[in-house]
Design an enzyme around this catalytic site. Structure first.
Site, mmCIF file in Angstrom:
data_model
loop_
_atom_site.group_PDB
_atom_site.id
_atom_site.type_symbol
_atom_site.label_atom_id
_atom_site.label_comp_id
_atom_site.label_asym_id
_atom_site.label_seq_id
_atom_site.Cartn_x
_atom_site.Cartn_y
_atom_site.Cartn_z
ATOM 1 C CB VAL A 259 -1.033 -0.159 1.071
ATOM 2 C CG1 VAL A 259 -1.280 1.190 0.671
ATOM 3 C CG2 VAL A 259 -1.520 -1.255 1.309
ATOM 4 C CB CYS A 260 2.868 3.489 -2.171
ATOM 5 S SG CYS A 260 1.964 3.544 -3.614
ATOM 6 C CD GLN A 261 -1.778 9.797 0.554
ATOM 7 O OE1 GLN A 261 -1.145 8.855 1.349
ATOM 8 N NE2 GLN A 261 -2.050 9.901 1.015
#
Length: 132
Positions: free
Chosen positions: A91-93
């Site tokens: 998960v990232c932005q």
């Protein structure tokens, strides 16, 4: 040359088959939709790795996510070895930094690694739960 012209259909099928077999090796990281990620999380035995920086992580993250900023990922790989055999969701932005993390994890021997489509932004826009 005549063989190719006479058997153009077979040549196309062979090229398509080769491309289909090679695609998983050259694609920039498998994506996972929010729906499929939720199904995988609900099954259990999935590791969620959040590669955002500290301030982004503190603003909200998926429950039980392991925080490993992307810049620290190469140094922290030995500690993540125990998760190699189970599915991993990165998960990232917005989904773009996750591609690099997915590639690093695959090179390190992780078997099943996915990048969350649209990252945490899209997750929250869909009304999916996060925790602080």
């Amino acid at each position: 040359m005549n063989f190719i012209y006479d058997n153009i259909f077979l040549v196309c099928v062979a090229l398509f088959s080769a491309g289909t077999l090679l695609w998983p090796l050259i694609r920039p990281g498998a994506k996972i939709s929010h729906l499929d990620a939720t199904k995988l999380i609900n099954k259990g035995k999935v590791t969620i790795i959040d590669v955002r920086d500290q301030s982004e992580f503190r603003s909200g993250h998926l429950r039980n996510a392991i925080h490993v900023p992307l810049t620290e990922l190469p140094n922290r790989l030995p500690k993540l070895d125990k998760f190699k055999e189970q599915p991993v969701i990165v998960v990232c932005q917005s989904g773009s930094r996750g591609i690099g993390a997915v590639n690093q994890l695959k090179k390190a021997g992780f078997k099943e690694v996915y990048n969350l489509e649209g990252g945490i932004e899209a997750w929250q826009q869909k009304g999916m739960p996060t925790t602080l």
